[in-house]
Every structure is written in C-alpha cells, then in structure tokens.
Scaffold this motif. Structure first.
Motif, PDB file in Angstrom:
ATOM      1  N   GLN A  85      -3.340   9.118  -2.502  1.00  0.00           N
ATOM      2  CA  GLN A  85      -2.101   8.578  -2.600  1.00  0.00           C
ATOM      3  C   GLN A  85      -3.209   6.206  -1.652  1.00  0.00           C
ATOM      4  OE1 GLN A  85       0.669  10.458  -0.148  1.00  0.00           O
ATOM      5  NE2 GLN A  85       0.603  12.326  -1.714  1.00  0.00           N
ATOM      6  N   MET A  86      -3.188   6.658  -1.467  1.00  0.00           N
ATOM      7  CA  MET A  86      -3.677   5.776  -0.622  1.00  0.00           C
ATOM      8  C   MET A  86      -4.928   4.615  -1.638  1.00  0.00           C
ATOM      9  SD  MET A  86      -2.561   4.906   2.363  1.00  0.00           S
ATOM     10  CE  MET A  86      -3.629   3.389   2.948  1.00  0.00           C
ATOM     11  N   LEU A  87      -5.398   5.659  -2.353  1.00  0.00           N
ATOM     12  CA  LEU A  87      -6.737   4.465  -3.568  1.00  0.00           C
ATOM     13  C   LEU A  87      -5.219   3.968  -4.077  1.00  0.00           C
ATOM     14  CD1 LEU A  87      -8.603   7.075  -4.657  1.00  0.00           C
ATOM     15  CD2 LEU A  87      -9.453   5.329  -3.182  1.00  0.00           C
ATOM     16  N   SER A  88      -4.140   4.750  -4.087  1.00  0.00           N
ATOM     17  CA  SER A  88      -3.531   3.559  -5.227  1.00  0.00           C
ATOM     18  C   SER A  88      -2.593   2.639  -4.379  1.00  0.00           C
ATOM     19  CB  SER A  88      -1.655   4.581  -6.005  1.00  0.00           C
ATOM     20  OG  SER A  88      -0.987   4.257  -6.441  1.00  0.00           O
ATOM     21  N   GLY A  94      -0.825  -2.674  -0.957  1.00  0.00           N
ATOM     22  CA  GLY A  94       0.257  -2.115  -0.255  1.00  0.00           C
ATOM     23  C   GLY A  94      -1.186  -1.769   1.026  1.00  0.00           C
ATOM     24  N   ALA A  95      -2.056  -1.510   1.598  1.00  0.00           N
ATOM     25  CA  ALA A  95      -3.182  -1.200   2.599  1.00  0.00           C
ATOM     26  C   ALA A  95      -3.829  -2.399   3.032  1.00  0.00           C
ATOM     27  CB  ALA A  95      -4.213  -0.352   1.963  1.00  0.00           C
ATOM     28  N   ALA A  96      -3.907  -2.341   4.881  1.00  0.00           N
ATOM     29  CA  ALA A  96      -4.701  -2.887   5.321  1.00  0.00           C
ATOM     30  C   ALA A  96      -5.563  -3.946   4.952  1.00  0.00           C
ATOM     31  CB  ALA A  96      -4.179  -2.561   6.561  1.00  0.00           C
ATOM     32  N   ILE A  97      -6.163  -3.301   4.148  1.00  0.00           N
ATOM     33  CA  ILE A  97      -7.375  -3.514   3.823  1.00  0.00           C
ATOM     34  C   ILE A  97      -7.114  -4.391   2.025  1.00  0.00           C
ATOM     35  CG2 ILE A  97      -8.135  -2.016   2.196  1.00  0.00           C
ATOM     36  CD1 ILE A  97     -10.298  -4.146   4.619  1.00  0.00           C
ATOM     37  N   SER A  98      -6.104  -4.468   1.475  1.00  0.00           N
ATOM     38  CA  SER A  98      -5.789  -5.080   0.786  1.00  0.00           C
ATOM     39  C   SER A  98      -5.470  -6.470   1.219  1.00  0.00           C
ATOM     40  CB  SER A  98      -5.125  -4.289  -0.163  1.00  0.00           C
ATOM     41  OG  SER A  98      -5.276  -2.648  -0.463  1.00  0.00           O
ATOM     42  N   VAL A  99      -4.233  -6.140   1.798  1.00  0.00           N
ATOM     43  CA  VAL A  99      -3.456  -7.791   3.002  1.00  0.00           C
ATOM     44  C   VAL A  99      -4.918  -8.593   3.112  1.00  0.00           C
ATOM     45  CG1 VAL A  99      -2.286  -8.550   4.546  1.00  0.00           C
ATOM     46  CG2 VAL A  99      -1.787  -6.659   3.035  1.00  0.00           C
ATOM     47  N   LEU A 100      -5.983  -8.303   4.066  1.00  0.00           N
ATOM     48  CA  LEU A 100      -6.358  -8.810   4.479  1.00  0.00           C
ATOM     49  C   LEU A 100      -8.111  -9.646   3.605  1.00  0.00           C
ATOM     50  CD1 LEU A 100      -7.969  -6.138   7.681  1.00  0.00           C
ATOM     51  CD2 LEU A 100      -6.647  -8.355   7.890  1.00  0.00           C
ATOM     52  N   LEU A 108     -12.329  -7.331  -3.380  1.00  0.00           N
ATOM     53  CA  LEU A 108     -12.308  -5.658  -3.439  1.00  0.00           C
ATOM     54  C   LEU A 108     -12.196  -4.641  -4.415  1.00  0.00           C
ATOM     55  CD1 LEU A 108     -11.159  -4.118  -1.103  1.00  0.00           C
ATOM     56  CD2 LEU A 108      -8.733  -4.056  -1.586  1.00  0.00           C
ATOM     57  N   GLU A 109     -13.206  -3.655  -4.134  1.00  0.00           N
ATOM     58  CA  GLU A 109     -13.414  -2.634  -5.499  1.00  0.00           C
ATOM     59  C   GLU A 109     -13.420  -1.096  -4.572  1.00  0.00           C
ATOM     60  OE1 GLU A 109     -17.755  -2.461  -7.468  1.00  0.00           O
ATOM     61  OE2 GLU A 109     -17.907  -2.115  -4.911  1.00  0.00           O
ATOM     62  N   ALA A 321     -13.884  -4.903  10.271  1.00  0.00           N
ATOM     63  CA  ALA A 321     -14.870  -5.589   9.654  1.00  0.00           C
ATOM     64  C   ALA A 321     -14.181  -6.772   8.841  1.00  0.00           C
ATOM     65  CB  ALA A 321     -15.539  -5.232   8.593  1.00  0.00           C
ATOM     66  N   ALA A 322     -13.229  -6.797   7.841  1.00  0.00           N
ATOM     67  CA  ALA A 322     -12.529  -7.952   7.706  1.00  0.00           C
ATOM     68  C   ALA A 322     -11.662  -8.663   7.794  1.00  0.00           C
ATOM     69  CB  ALA A 322     -11.819  -6.688   6.518  1.00  0.00           C
ATOM     70  N   LEU A 323     -10.907  -8.159   9.978  1.00  0.00           N
ATOM     71  CA  LEU A 323     -10.999  -9.233  10.522  1.00  0.00           C
ATOM     72  C   LEU A 323     -11.788  -9.965  11.461  1.00  0.00           C
ATOM     73  CD1 LEU A 323      -8.204  -6.479  12.032  1.00  0.00           C
ATOM     74  CD2 LEU A 323      -7.901  -8.783  11.432  1.00  0.00           C
TER      75      LEU A 323
END
Length: 351
Positions: A85-88, A94-100, A108-109, A321-323
C-alpha cells in the motif's frame, strides 16, 4: 560479475583538492572554524567529488521495499499489506519521501524486491520479486544465497543507473513491515549486544511489544549461532531484501565515487554491514540524522558517525536523509560563494 563484487576497491578522495578546499576556508570572510561542521562537510565533499567547489544539485533517491517473514511472530503493529500500500503512496506522491523529493527536485525510484502481495503491478514501481518476502528467520535463514546476491546487486544496479544520470548524492530509503526487527537482529549479531538494548518500537509497539520483539530476536540469534561466522552469512540469515539492497548500494556508491547520505536505523545497519564487507566504503558515507529508534545510537557509535540532524525522527523511507540535503547544499554554497578577505577588501586576522 562475481558475487564478491563488493570486495572490489573503492574510489579514494582527492587529497590535493582537500588541501585547496581547506585553504579556501581559511580565506573566507569569517573567523576560522566559525561555521563548524559545515566547513568540514564542504571540504569533505570537495575531496570526494574531486572539485574545489562541490555541488549537491543532482540528488537521487531509491526506495527499496520488501516484506519480512518474521512478521508472523507478532513483531509489528501494522499488517504486511501496508508494505505494498505504501508503494502506491510513494509513486502517487502522498508519502513523506515523495513530498521531500519533489521539494528537493530529486529523482525518486521505487523498487519492490519481494512483497507478500505479489499479484499487484503498480505503475512507476520496479518489480524484482526475489520472493514473497523473506522467510521467517525464527525458523531458518531469511533468504537463500542466490536471493541475497540478487538483492545486493539490485542496490548496486540502482547506483549505476543513478550515476549514469549524473547523480551527485545518493539516498537509499526502505519500506518493509518488520524491518526494524531484522535490523535489530543484524546489529545484535555484529555488535554482540543484547536484543533489549537495540529493539525499539518500530511502527509503534508498546513496552510489552518491544520486549516480545527482543525475545524473538534473542531466540533467533541462539538458533542460528552455530551457522553464522561472517557478515555476509548474517545478512542471509537475518536480513531483508531491502536491507541487503541498501548494503549493496552503499558499497557501489564508494566504488563508483558517489557520495551516499545514510538515513535512519535500518539504513545505518545496512551501512554498518557495508563497512564490514569493504571498510574503505566508509569514506563515502555521510550520516543524516540521529533517530529516535533506540538501536540507532549504538549503530552510529559503531560507525563513528557524526549525524547532521537530531529531530526525533523514526519514519524511514529515506526521509531523514532528504531533510538533511538542504544543509549539505547550504554548506556547499557557503564554501563556494562567500567572498575571501581579499575579494571583500576586509582586513584579515594578523598572520
């Protein structure tokens, strides 16, 4: 390519560039050392990149996902269905890393190395499917030798692809319900620590849940004690597909001359194993933050790491790490763009 590709030599920092970068820091319009760790970061990045004025504009993030058989022992507050579900959510933005990643302008891969729900094909997710997650390491090895080799190679291949696209900084992230249990088992084996010292709440376990997780880890360590003599064997017995991929990625970064920014507890355990497999890779690892998961502190100490941030994070995904990326970019900008005393016609301190 041999399965022991990770033993190949790592790239080395350019010491002549390091000296020139240090000399530049001495000439900038500030008291010596006034920017503290930011000065050391800029100099380190300059030496690793082989350029007196380093750059962290091209950032690549790879999220490695995999399920864990040890979840059958009741070690997680969430069901395994959450992994897929988190992969989607990752590819949907919508995930934190996607926003960052979007904010950073980073590529992003997302790689599914092996999840329980294998039937679902998600646009934007690379499906390697090394198996329906790992096996339950409370009963036997988490993976076979061929699966481990494939997981390590997946991390390497991700770095090779990122480098081909001009990557200047590689961030590995992870997703996998149960992976703090696997990481705790790996760290316990390597550091010879009691499981209660390293097991933590993960996705939100209470005190009783953490104690149960520690008991599961201790029992597995005892079960496999006689079969494991090397770090690569420990990865096979206790690791997850995503942890092995991260290990391979960090090794490949060092071999390819790409700086890696290490995220939280799980990524740091992977980094610790990478350093065990090829100690020279340590020079290419920067450590983003000191996380809230109890075992993270012990692992960072073992790595002699100086984390950049301390924000009480325990999300994973590569988010910590993104932060830290803006901090690295600012360190480079200060080093590159500040005026020297001569340029600004400012009186330098007496020689």
């Amino acid at each position: 390519m041999s399965q022991s590709w990770w033993q190949a030599p790592c790239q080395v920092a350019d010491e002549a560039v390091r000296e020139r970068a240090l000399a530049r820091q001495q000439q900038l319009t500030k008291p010596t050392g006034a920017l503290g760790q930011l000065e050391a970061l800029a100099v380190q990045l300059a030496a690793l990149q082989g350029r007196e004025r380093p750059s962290i504009e091209q950032v690549h993030i790879s999220i490695f996902a995999g399920d864990h058989g040890v979840v059958a022992e009741g070690v997680s507050a969430y069901p395994q269905a959450v992994t897929v579900q988190m992969l989607s959510n990752f590819v949907g933005g919508g995930a934190a890393i996607s926003v960052l990643a979007k904010q950073l302008g980073a590529s992003l891969e997302v790689l599914d190395l092996g999840t329980v729900e294998q039937g679902q094909s998600l646009p934007g997710v690379q499906r390697l499917q090394l198996g329906p997650g790992t096996a339950n390491f409370s009963q036997g090895p988490a993976m076979g030798a061929a699966q481990l080799a494939a997981a390590l190679a997946a991390g390497r291949d991700s770095v090779l692809g990122a480098k081909a696209q001009g990557c200047q900084l590689f961030i590995g992230g992870e997703m996998g319900i149960g992976n703090t249990t696997a990481a705790a088992a790996l760290a316990c084996w390597l550091l010879k620590c009691p499981a209660l010292d390293l097991a933590g709440p993960g996705t939100g376990l209470g005190r009783a849940g953490v104690q149960h997780k520690a008991q599961v880890v201790e029992a597995a360590l005892a079960l496999h004690h006689g079969q494991i003599q090397t770090p690569i064997q420990a990865l096979q017995y206790f690791g997850g597909f995503e942890i092995a991929a991260l290990t391979g990625a960090y090794l490949a970064c060092a071999q390819q001359g790409v700086v890696a920014l290490v995220d939280g507890f799980i990524c740091s355990v992977a980094a610790l194993f990478a350093v065990q497999l090829n100690p020279a890779c340590h020079a290419w690892l920067l450590f983003a933050h000191s996380g809230a998961e109890p075992g993270h502190q012990r692992v960072l100490q073992a790595l002699k790491a100086q984390p950049l941030l301390d924000l009480g994070l325990r999300l994973g995904e590569g988010s910590g790490a993104a932060l830290a990326v803006p901090l690295l970019r600012l360190a480079c900008s200060l080093h590159n763009d500040m005026a020297t005393f001569a340029e600004a016609a400012v009186a330098d301190r007496p020689a």
